[in-house]
Structure formats: C-alpha cells, structure tokens
Design a protein around this motif. Structure first.
Motif, PDB file in Angstrom:
ATOM      1  N   CYS A 224       0.862  -1.186   0.000  1.00 59.80           N
ATOM      2  CA  CYS A 224       0.000   0.000   0.000  1.00 59.80           C
ATOM      3  C   CYS A 224       0.896   1.232   0.000  1.00 59.80           C
ATOM      4  O   CYS A 224       1.674   1.426   0.927  1.00 59.80           O
ATOM      5  CB  CYS A 224      -0.911   0.003   1.229  1.00 59.80           C
ATOM      6  SG  CYS A 224      -2.000   1.451   1.348  1.00 59.80           S
ATOM      7  N   TYR A 225       0.796   2.037  -1.032  1.00 57.04           N
ATOM      8  CA  TYR A 225       1.585   3.268  -1.065  1.00 57.04           C
ATOM      9  C   TYR A 225       0.698   4.461  -0.747  1.00 57.04           C
ATOM     10  O   TYR A 225      -0.538   4.377  -0.797  1.00 57.04           O
ATOM     11  CB  TYR A 225       2.329   3.435  -2.386  1.00 57.04           C
ATOM     12  CG  TYR A 225       1.493   3.370  -3.646  1.00 57.04           C
ATOM     13  CD1 TYR A 225       0.884   4.508  -4.167  1.00 57.04           C
ATOM     14  CD2 TYR A 225       1.349   2.168  -4.336  1.00 57.04           C
ATOM     15  CE1 TYR A 225       0.149   4.459  -5.343  1.00 57.04           C
ATOM     16  CE2 TYR A 225       0.624   2.097  -5.504  1.00 57.04           C
ATOM     17  CZ  TYR A 225       0.018   3.249  -6.010  1.00 57.04           C
ATOM     18  OH  TYR A 225      -0.714   3.184  -7.175  1.00 57.04           O
ATOM     19  N   ALA A 226       1.314   5.566  -0.398  1.00 58.35           N
ATOM     20  CA  ALA A 226       0.595   6.737   0.122  1.00 58.35           C
ATOM     21  C   ALA A 226      -0.468   7.227  -0.858  1.00 58.35           C
ATOM     22  O   ALA A 226      -0.212   7.400  -2.049  1.00 58.35           O
ATOM     23  CB  ALA A 226       1.579   7.855   0.440  1.00 58.35           C
ATOM     24  N   GLY A 227      -1.673   7.438  -0.330  1.00 60.81           N
ATOM     25  CA  GLY A 227      -2.742   8.049  -1.096  1.00 60.81           C
ATOM     26  C   GLY A 227      -3.647   7.108  -1.859  1.00 60.81           C
ATOM     27  O   GLY A 227      -4.666   7.539  -2.405  1.00 60.81           O
ATOM     28  N   ALA A 281      -4.131   5.345   6.679  1.00 57.24           N
ATOM     29  CA  ALA A 281      -4.481   6.716   6.304  1.00 57.24           C
ATOM     30  C   ALA A 281      -5.425   6.812   5.108  1.00 57.24           C
ATOM     31  O   ALA A 281      -5.760   7.912   4.672  1.00 57.24           O
ATOM     32  CB  ALA A 281      -3.203   7.503   6.015  1.00 57.24           C
ATOM     33  N   VAL A 282      -5.871   5.670   4.586  1.00 58.58           N
ATOM     34  CA  VAL A 282      -6.716   5.693   3.399  1.00 58.58           C
ATOM     35  C   VAL A 282      -7.949   4.831   3.614  1.00 58.58           C
ATOM     36  O   VAL A 282      -7.955   3.925   4.461  1.00 58.58           O
ATOM     37  CB  VAL A 282      -5.930   5.198   2.158  1.00 58.58           C
ATOM     38  CG1 VAL A 282      -5.661   3.708   2.250  1.00 58.58           C
ATOM     39  CG2 VAL A 282      -6.624   5.550   0.858  1.00 58.58           C
ATOM     40  N   SER A 283      -9.007   5.112   2.862  1.00 59.63           N
ATOM     41  CA  SER A 283     -10.223   4.288   2.886  1.00 59.63           C
ATOM     42  C   SER A 283     -10.791   4.242   1.479  1.00 59.63           C
ATOM     43  O   SER A 283     -10.391   5.023   0.597  1.00 59.63           O
ATOM     44  CB  SER A 283     -11.265   4.866   3.855  1.00 59.63           C
ATOM     45  OG  SER A 283     -11.775   6.092   3.355  1.00 59.63           O
ATOM     46  N   LEU A 284     -11.722   3.344   1.273  1.00 57.73           N
ATOM     47  CA  LEU A 284     -12.353   3.255  -0.043  1.00 57.73           C
ATOM     48  C   LEU A 284     -13.128   4.530  -0.386  1.00 57.73           C
ATOM     49  O   LEU A 284     -13.234   4.904  -1.559  1.00 57.73           O
ATOM     50  CB  LEU A 284     -13.286   2.043  -0.097  1.00 57.73           C
ATOM     51  CG  LEU A 284     -12.600   0.680  -0.221  1.00 57.73           C
ATOM     52  CD1 LEU A 284     -13.586  -0.444   0.044  1.00 57.73           C
ATOM     53  CD2 LEU A 284     -11.972   0.522  -1.597  1.00 57.73           C
ATOM     54  N   THR A 286     -12.273   7.560   0.497  1.00 57.30           N
ATOM     55  CA  THR A 286     -11.365   8.675   0.225  1.00 57.30           C
ATOM     56  C   THR A 286     -10.431   8.387  -0.941  1.00 57.30           C
ATOM     57  O   THR A 286      -9.757   9.294  -1.437  1.00 57.30           O
ATOM     58  CB  THR A 286     -10.506   9.004   1.468  1.00 57.30           C
ATOM     59  OG1 THR A 286      -9.711   7.862   1.815  1.00 57.30           O
ATOM     60  CG2 THR A 286     -11.391   9.376   2.643  1.00 57.30           C
ATOM     61  N   ASP A 287     -10.371   7.156  -1.389  1.00 58.99           N
ATOM     62  CA  ASP A 287      -9.506   6.792  -2.501  1.00 58.99           C
ATOM     63  C   ASP A 287      -9.970   7.507  -3.767  1.00 58.99           C
ATOM     64  O   ASP A 287     -11.171   7.546  -4.065  1.00 58.99           O
ATOM     65  CB  ASP A 287      -9.538   5.279  -2.710  1.00 58.99           C
ATOM     66  CG  ASP A 287      -8.606   4.829  -3.808  1.00 58.99           C
ATOM     67  OD1 ASP A 287      -7.397   4.723  -3.554  1.00 58.99           O
ATOM     68  OD2 ASP A 287      -9.102   4.592  -4.937  1.00 58.99           O
ATOM     69  N   ASN A 288      -9.036   8.048  -4.540  1.00 61.32           N
ATOM     70  CA  ASN A 288      -9.425   8.852  -5.702  1.00 61.32           C
ATOM     71  C   ASN A 288      -9.862   8.025  -6.906  1.00 61.32           C
ATOM     72  O   ASN A 288     -10.258   8.585  -7.922  1.00 61.32           O
ATOM     73  CB  ASN A 288      -8.283   9.805  -6.107  1.00 61.32           C
ATOM     74  CG  ASN A 288      -7.014   9.063  -6.515  1.00 61.32           C
ATOM     75  OD1 ASN A 288      -7.004   7.836  -6.597  1.00 61.32           O
ATOM     76  ND2 ASN A 288      -5.950   9.811  -6.746  1.00 61.32           N
ATOM     77  N   VAL A 289      -9.802   6.704  -6.800  1.00 60.72           N
ATOM     78  CA  VAL A 289     -10.279   5.844  -7.875  1.00 60.72           C
ATOM     79  C   VAL A 289     -11.584   5.155  -7.493  1.00 60.72           C
ATOM     80  O   VAL A 289     -12.564   5.191  -8.234  1.00 60.72           O
ATOM     81  CB  VAL A 289      -9.215   4.785  -8.247  1.00 60.72           C
ATOM     82  CG1 VAL A 289      -9.794   3.752  -9.215  1.00 60.72           C
ATOM     83  CG2 VAL A 289      -7.996   5.457  -8.867  1.00 60.72           C
ATOM     84  N   PHE A 290     -11.622   4.531  -6.333  1.00 59.20           N
ATOM     85  CA  PHE A 290     -12.788   3.737  -5.934  1.00 59.20           C
ATOM     86  C   PHE A 290     -13.920   4.554  -5.296  1.00 59.20           C
ATOM     87  O   PHE A 290     -15.036   4.046  -5.158  1.00 59.20           O
ATOM     88  CB  PHE A 290     -12.359   2.642  -4.948  1.00 59.20           C
ATOM     89  CG  PHE A 290     -11.382   1.656  -5.512  1.00 59.20           C
ATOM     90  CD1 PHE A 290     -11.685   0.923  -6.648  1.00 59.20           C
ATOM     91  CD2 PHE A 290     -10.152   1.459  -4.911  1.00 59.20           C
ATOM     92  CE1 PHE A 290     -10.778   0.009  -7.182  1.00 59.20           C
ATOM     93  CE2 PHE A 290      -9.231   0.551  -5.424  1.00 59.20           C
ATOM     94  CZ  PHE A 290      -9.546  -0.168  -6.565  1.00 59.20           C
ATOM     95  N   SER A 291     -13.648   5.778  -4.903  1.00 65.27           N
ATOM     96  CA  SER A 291     -14.636   6.543  -4.110  1.00 65.27           C
ATOM     97  C   SER A 291     -15.930   6.835  -4.856  1.00 65.27           C
ATOM     98  O   SER A 291     -16.973   7.016  -4.231  1.00 65.27           O
ATOM     99  CB  SER A 291     -14.018   7.860  -3.628  1.00 65.27           C
ATOM    100  OG  SER A 291     -13.578   8.641  -4.728  1.00 65.27           O
ATOM    101  N   ASP A 292     -15.905   6.878  -6.191  1.00 63.04           N
ATOM    102  CA  ASP A 292     -17.131   7.196  -6.930  1.00 63.04           C
ATOM    103  C   ASP A 292     -17.832   5.960  -7.478  1.00 63.04           C
ATOM    104  O   ASP A 292     -18.784   6.064  -8.254  1.00 63.04           O
ATOM    105  CB  ASP A 292     -16.829   8.177  -8.075  1.00 63.04           C
ATOM    106  CG  ASP A 292     -15.846   7.614  -9.095  1.00 63.04           C
ATOM    107  OD1 ASP A 292     -15.244   6.556  -8.820  1.00 63.04           O
ATOM    108  OD2 ASP A 292     -15.667   8.244 -10.152  1.00 63.04           O
ATOM    109  N   ASP A 293     -17.399   4.784  -7.066  1.00 60.18           N
ATOM    110  CA  ASP A 293     -18.047   3.545  -7.514  1.00 60.18           C
ATOM    111  C   ASP A 293     -19.200   3.183  -6.585  1.00 60.18           C
ATOM    112  O   ASP A 293     -19.211   3.552  -5.409  1.00 60.18           O
ATOM    113  CB  ASP A 293     -17.040   2.394  -7.547  1.00 60.18           C
ATOM    114  CG  ASP A 293     -15.963   2.599  -8.596  1.00 60.18           C
ATOM    115  OD1 ASP A 293     -16.291   3.066  -9.699  1.00 60.18           O
ATOM    116  OD2 ASP A 293     -14.782   2.312  -8.308  1.00 60.18           O
TER     117      ASP A 293
END
Length: 323
Positions: A224-227, A281-284, A286-293
C-alpha cells in the motif's frame, strides 16, 4: 443457529366397508362387487385430494422451517442474495484471513478506471521512453513474480494466486473465452517495475481466458503506497493478437484488495512495514479511484480471498463486461 424442520402429524381417517347379505351366485355378487369398487375409488380419490392439499399447504409455508429446505419430498429453492462477509485473525504471522463473496446468478459490469501512471502498455513514457511490455517476448505467462526482460529478479512478498473469470453481462453472465487479460501491480514496497523500479519487469503478465473464461496468475500481495487503497490493475483485450497496446483494451479497471487481508498481511508479513501507516491513512471512500463507484461495483471489484501469510492467499474475482 440450527434450524429444525417441524413435521406436522396427519391423522388419516379409516374407512370400513360393510358387506350386506347376498346370494351365492355370480349374478348376485357382481352388483355388490361393483358397488364396493365404486366406494373404494371414491375413498381413494378423497384421500389423494387431502394428501395433495396438505402438501401444497406445507410447500406454501416453507416446509415448516425457516431455511426453505425440503420436506416430505418437496424441494424448495431459495435464491441466494448478494453480500460480502469478511473475517480475520491478525495476531501472528500464521494468522488466517477469509474474505468471501456470495452472489446470485447475476453479474456486475465493472467500471472503467484509470490505468494510472505505470501501465507500461505503450500509452505513456518513462524517462523519455515509451514502455510497452505487451510487445515483449515472455509477457504471456501465469507466474508473474520474476522479471523477464533484463533481469530475473523475483519480487519478494506474500504468495497470492489470483483467478479471474471473464463474463458477458449481456448474455446471462456467459464466460468469455479467448480474451487476453493483462495484470500488473506494485511490489511490497509500493514500487512499479519499469518505472519506480526501472530495472525490473516483475509483477506484469498476460493470460488468455480458457473455455470457462478464466485465467490464473501467481503473484504476491501488493503493498500500500501513500494516497491509494491497495489495488491491482488490469486490462482486457478481445484477443491476444490485439493485446499490443492499452489503446486496444475493451476494459481498463482495477481490483481493490480486501480490507481483512490487508489488515492481516501488512503488520505481520516481512517487508510490508511502510504499508501499515499508508493503509491506516486511506479508505475506499477517500480513494481517488474507488470513491465514486457504487457498492455493487466495489463488491465485484474486491476479490474473495482466503489463506494466510505462511500458506499464501488464494483470490478469485469475476470481471463483467458488456459484449
């Protein structure tokens, strides 16, 4: 919770047939025999209708149980419902993780997602050069843990065997055979071969779907990398011949690693230290790819995964596309 089927007891009425006095000749007996046969037929017809009515009543009541199981030869089929159940025990390196998904016969069309900055599929450049691993000799392979271009370095990490099933959402989820799937992801340090690990070509490979629409990759659990939520990238091509550049892909998307598996691997497996804080520090959402699914899309994009750090993990996912 155990479920006990209750079997109601039915009391059958007894029917006695009284024979009147009669003569001793066949001519005297025939009318009486006919009358007795008629009575018996009526009784059997009444008994049959009563039994059928009782069976229908039992079937309408779910067989007397809450699980829709069979009762007295009556079979009831209960449709499965969609859902995901995850559980993990993360107290040691030998901990086991189970992430399972149950779904109905329907399948979900996966959304298109970005290929990201490290696809190596001929659509972008790195250090001024365009990298297209899809045209490299040896890219068609099942075990993608080792580099195969300029080195033979094997990416260290927790063994993961991933089986993907490609299905057609426009044809009752029929399997799609003969399609090529390109899979790639970061190593346990969060680096991508041919880019941030420029000398390596590991954790990239192509497989062609079989008659069941399936391909299987042997790889490692990604870091898991940052962001970003932990993930794997993939592209689907209509055939191996067309898998020469990402611009030919019929679908480019990503798989989200199950939270339970991430929580079991990162704190306890060797080499995943940097993933611990990044994952926290991340969640589904807040993730910039999965957040709108949608929830259904996320469920379909999350592999069902079982295993442990010591034994390795087995993962499965269904990729739905409209063809």
């Amino acid at each position: 919770m155990s479920v006990h089927d209750s079997h109601p007891t039915r009391n059958n009425n007894s029917h006695a047939f009284t024979e009147p006095s009669h003569g001793h000749h066949l001519a005297d007996d025939l009318p009486l025999i006919s009358a007795q046969l008629l009575q018996r037929r009526r009784a059997l017809a009444w008994l049959g209708s009563t039994t059928a009515g009782s069976a229908l009543l039992l079937a309408g009541c779910g067989g007397g149980g809450s699980d829709g199981s069979s009762l007295a030869g009556l079979t009831s089929t209960t449709a499965s419902s969609s859902g995901t159940t995850t559980s993990s025990t993360s107290s040691s390196s030998g901990s086991t993780t189970t992430s399972t998904s149950s779904s109905s016969s329907s399948c979900t069309a996966l959304p298109g997602e970005t290929a990201g900055p490290y696809p190596a599929d001929g659509t972008n450049s790195s250090s001024g050069a365009t990298s297209d691993v899809l045209t490299a000799s040896g890219i068609v392979r099942s075990d993608i843990r080792s580099s195969f271009i300029s080195t033979t370095t094997q990416a260290p990490g927790v063994l993961t065997t991933l089986t993907l099933t490609l299905v057609n959402t426009n044809s009752s989820c029929a399997p799609l055979a003969g399609y090529a799937i390109y899979l790639w992801h970061c190593d346990r340090d969060g680096n991508y071969s041919l880019y941030t690990a420029a000398a390596e070509s590991y954790l990239r490979g192509v497989q062609v779907t079989d008659a069941n629409g399936q391909v299987t990759f042997t790889t490692i659990f990604p870091g898991c990398y940052a962001g970003r939520w932990p993930h794997m990238h993939f592209e689907v091509f209509a055939s191996l011949a067309t898998a020469t550049t990402g611009r030919n892909a019929v679908l480019t998307s990503q798989l989200a690693m199950p939270s339970a598996a991430c929580s079991a691997v990162y704190p306890y497996a060797t080499g995943y230290t940097t993933s611990v804080n990044n994952f926290a520090a991340v969640s589904l959402t807040t993730d910039n790819v999965f957040s709108d699914d949608t929830a259904a899309q996320i469920a379909a994009m999350t592999p069902a995964m079982t295993g442990s750090i010591t034994a390795g993990y087995t993962a499965t996912a269904t990729i739905g596309i409209a063809r």
